[in-house]
Design a protein around this motif. Structure first.
Motif, PDB file in Angstrom:
ATOM      1  N   GLU A   1       0.827  -1.214   0.000  1.00 24.94           N
ATOM      2  CA  GLU A   1       0.000   0.000   0.000  1.00 24.94           C
ATOM      3  C   GLU A   1       0.851   1.249   0.000  1.00 24.94           C
ATOM      4  O   GLU A   1       0.413   2.315  -0.416  1.00 24.94           O
ATOM      5  N   TYR A   2       2.070   1.104   0.521  1.00 21.99           N
ATOM      6  CA  TYR A   2       2.944   2.269   0.645  1.00 21.99           C
ATOM      7  C   TYR A   2       4.279   1.942  -0.002  1.00 21.99           C
ATOM      8  O   TYR A   2       4.734   0.799   0.043  1.00 21.99           O
ATOM      9  N   ASP A   3       4.896   2.939  -0.567  1.00 17.16           N
ATOM     10  CA  ASP A   3       6.214   2.753  -1.164  1.00 17.16           C
ATOM     11  C   ASP A   3       7.196   2.360  -0.060  1.00 17.16           C
ATOM     12  O   ASP A   3       7.336   3.093   0.930  1.00 17.16           O
ATOM     13  N   PRO A   4       7.849   1.206  -0.183  1.00 18.97           N
ATOM     14  CA  PRO A   4       8.726   0.762   0.912  1.00 18.97           C
ATOM     15  C   PRO A   4       9.933   1.675   1.130  1.00 18.97           C
ATOM     16  O   PRO A   4      10.552   1.631   2.183  1.00 18.97           O
ATOM     17  N   LEU A   5      10.267   2.502   0.154  1.00 17.06           N
ATOM     18  CA  LEU A   5      11.428   3.394   0.302  1.00 17.06           C
ATOM     19  C   LEU A   5      11.048   4.726   0.925  1.00 17.06           C
ATOM     20  O   LEU A   5      11.785   5.270   1.749  1.00 17.06           O
ATOM     21  N   THR A   6       9.898   5.267   0.532  1.00 12.58           N
ATOM     22  CA  THR A   6       9.543   6.630   0.957  1.00 12.58           C
ATOM     23  C   THR A   6       8.352   6.682   1.897  1.00 12.58           C
ATOM     24  O   THR A   6       8.131   7.692   2.555  1.00 12.58           O
ATOM     25  N   GLY A   7       7.560   5.611   1.920  1.00 11.14           N
ATOM     26  CA  GLY A   7       6.352   5.632   2.740  1.00 11.14           C
ATOM     27  C   GLY A   7       5.183   6.339   2.072  1.00 11.14           C
ATOM     28  O   GLY A   7       4.089   6.399   2.647  1.00 11.14           O
ATOM     29  N   ASP A   8       5.384   6.857   0.892  1.00 13.11           N
ATOM     30  CA  ASP A   8       4.277   7.510   0.173  1.00 13.11           C
ATOM     31  C   ASP A   8       3.289   6.463  -0.341  1.00 13.11           C
ATOM     32  O   ASP A   8       3.631   5.297  -0.498  1.00 13.11           O
ATOM     33  N   ASP A   9       2.082   6.925  -0.623  1.00 13.03           N
ATOM     34  CA  ASP A   9       1.123   6.039  -1.292  1.00 13.03           C
ATOM     35  C   ASP A   9       1.719   5.568  -2.612  1.00 13.03           C
ATOM     36  O   ASP A   9       2.404   6.336  -3.292  1.00 13.03           O
ATOM     37  N   VAL A  10       1.445   4.318  -2.947  1.00 13.72           N
ATOM     38  CA  VAL A  10       1.905   3.851  -4.263  1.00 13.72           C
ATOM     39  C   VAL A  10       1.017   4.457  -5.343  1.00 13.72           C
ATOM     40  O   VAL A  10      -0.108   4.901  -5.079  1.00 13.72           O
ATOM     41  N   GLY A  11       1.532   4.428  -6.557  1.00 18.50           N
ATOM     42  CA  GLY A  11       0.799   5.014  -7.678  1.00 18.50           C
ATOM     43  C   GLY A  11      -0.061   3.990  -8.393  1.00 18.50           C
ATOM     44  O   GLY A  11      -0.590   3.060  -7.783  1.00 18.50           O
ATOM     45  N   GLU A  12      -0.120   4.157  -9.669  1.00 12.25           N
ATOM     46  CA  GLU A  12      -1.016   3.373 -10.519  1.00 12.25           C
ATOM     47  C   GLU A  12      -0.723   1.872 -10.412  1.00 12.25           C
ATOM     48  O   GLU A  12       0.426   1.442 -10.259  1.00 12.25           O
ATOM     49  N   LEU A  13      -1.793   1.092 -10.493  1.00 12.27           N
ATOM     50  CA  LEU A  13      -1.637  -0.363 -10.560  1.00 12.27           C
ATOM     51  C   LEU A  13      -1.479  -0.756 -12.024  1.00 12.27           C
ATOM     52  O   LEU A  13      -2.232  -0.284 -12.883  1.00 12.27           O
ATOM     53  N   VAL A  14      -0.499  -1.614 -12.294  1.00 13.83           N
ATOM     54  CA  VAL A  14      -0.233  -2.016 -13.678  1.00 13.83           C
ATOM     55  C   VAL A  14      -0.229  -3.539 -13.776  1.00 13.83           C
ATOM     56  O   VAL A  14       0.112  -4.232 -12.816  1.00 13.83           O
ATOM     57  N   GLU A  15      -0.608  -4.027 -14.932  1.00 11.08           N
ATOM     58  CA  GLU A  15      -0.651  -5.475 -15.124  1.00 11.08           C
ATOM     59  C   GLU A  15       0.753  -6.001 -15.398  1.00 11.08           C
ATOM     60  O   GLU A  15       1.522  -5.378 -16.136  1.00 11.08           O
ATOM     61  N   VAL A  16       1.069  -7.140 -14.776  1.00 11.23           N
ATOM     62  CA  VAL A  16       2.379  -7.784 -14.961  1.00 11.23           C
ATOM     63  C   VAL A  16       2.149  -9.272 -15.230  1.00 11.23           C
ATOM     64  O   VAL A  16       1.043  -9.774 -15.078  1.00 11.23           O
TER      65      VAL A  16
END
Lengths: 152, 168
Positions: free
Chosen positions: A53-68
């Motif tokens: 849910e959060y960027d493990p480096l910065t703690g910010d909210d993650v951005g767009e969800l992309v298909e992988v």
């Protein structure tokens, strides 16, 4: 029953927890139910799979969800010659860290193979999902990975 | 993002049960108690040192630390020392709510154990109530507390508080 017979009983202690998924894990599980993978985009553009849910480096909210995926590469693995009852596969298999195509982090799951000789770090694998009617929005919707080209 | 195939709602909850499967072996003293249950009897053990009777016995006296060697056959009746009325449903529940869960001190015993009380409205349960065990049919007796269906009032006058105050 003879008094010399040793009594024993099978017990199960179980706590039936349920947890709310939140929007990001929920989207990941929803995609699994659809037979797809999604990852989350970190602030530096890396794609995190499984998403946090959060960027493990910065703690910010993650951005767009992309298909992988659904293909990927084995980053490391360990062979399980005697699966336990709760393991995802009941025949010998490998636990592996699989970096899906388009992702920058690896996902831990089972790889089905005929034996450890068939596996190597760097080998290409692809997802084998359960049939559509059996998928419920759980990590177990992914039955396992299999070697690309069907070596097993 | 897709909201999921076939018009299904997005996933918002995940079942994550945590469980432990294990095999229980009761040991010598508890095996006697359990075999007693399969005969429709409550079997306890007395401590030679302090004279207290434990049911079920663990094979030693927790006060004196000595083995309990004398087996004691207890009666079918006892006294409610404390109780609670369960009104809250929970997962895995097998009894219809509300029901009464009570600590029962069998006559002749010096240790109470937990039992289900039935055949009485839940607002009539009280400390000191005299109760008796209702067992399953003889053909269904097993070496487990499942042999005791429940306890019910046995019709005797309530026990005096002094007779069970030590066990609260």
């Amino acid at each position: 029953m003879a008094d010399s017979e040793v009594l024993h009983a099978e017990h199960r202690l179980e706590y039936p927890y349920a947890r709310s998924t939140g929007p990001v894990i929920g989207a990941f599980l929803t995609a699994l139910r659809d037979g797809r993978f999604v990852g989350a985009t970190g602030t530096d553009g890396r794609v995190i799979v499984p998403p946090t849910e959060y960027d493990p480096l910065t703690g910010d909210d993650v951005g767009e969800l992309v298909e992988v995926g659904p293909g990927g590469v084995i980053e490391s693995w360990a062979w399980v010659s005697e699966p336990l009852r709760k393991h995802p596969l009941q025949t010998p298999f490998a636990w592996a860290l699989v970096r899906l195509d388009g992702a920058d982090t690896a996902l831990l799951h089972a790889v089905a193979a005929g034996g450890p000789d068939e596996l190597s770090t760097g080998a290409r694998v692809t997802a084998k999902f359960r049939d559509e009617g059996e998928r419920i929005g759980s990590m177990a919707d992914l039955e396992s990975f299999v070697l690309e080209g069907g070596a097993s | 993002m897709s909201d999921g195939a076939a018009g299904q709602d997005p996933v918002t909850m995940l079942a994550t049960p945590i469980g432990l499967d294990f095999e229980f072996t009761p040991g010598v003293a508890q095996s006697k108690f359990l075999r007693g249950l399969s005969r429709g009897e409550f079997l306890g053990q007395r401590c030679d040192t302090c004279g207290k009777v434990y049911v079920p016995s663990r094979g030693t006296c927790p006060t004196d630390g000595v083995p309990t060697t004398e087996d004691v056959l207890l009666g079918n009746s006892g006294t409610v020392t404390t109780f609670c009325v369960v009104n809250v449903p929970f997962a895995g529940q097998s009894i219809e709510i509300p029901y009464i869960c009570a600590q029962i001190l069998l006559d002749g015993a010096n240790l109470s154990f937990m039992g289900l009380i039935q055949e009485i409205p839940t607002d009539q349960i009280r400390m000191g109530m005299r109760v008796e065990a209702v067992w399953v049919d003889e053909s269904e007796l097993v070496p487990s507390l499942a042999s005791v269906r429940y306890f019910r009032p046995n019709g005797e006058p309530d026990a005096a508080y002094e007779t069970y105050e030590e066990y609260l």
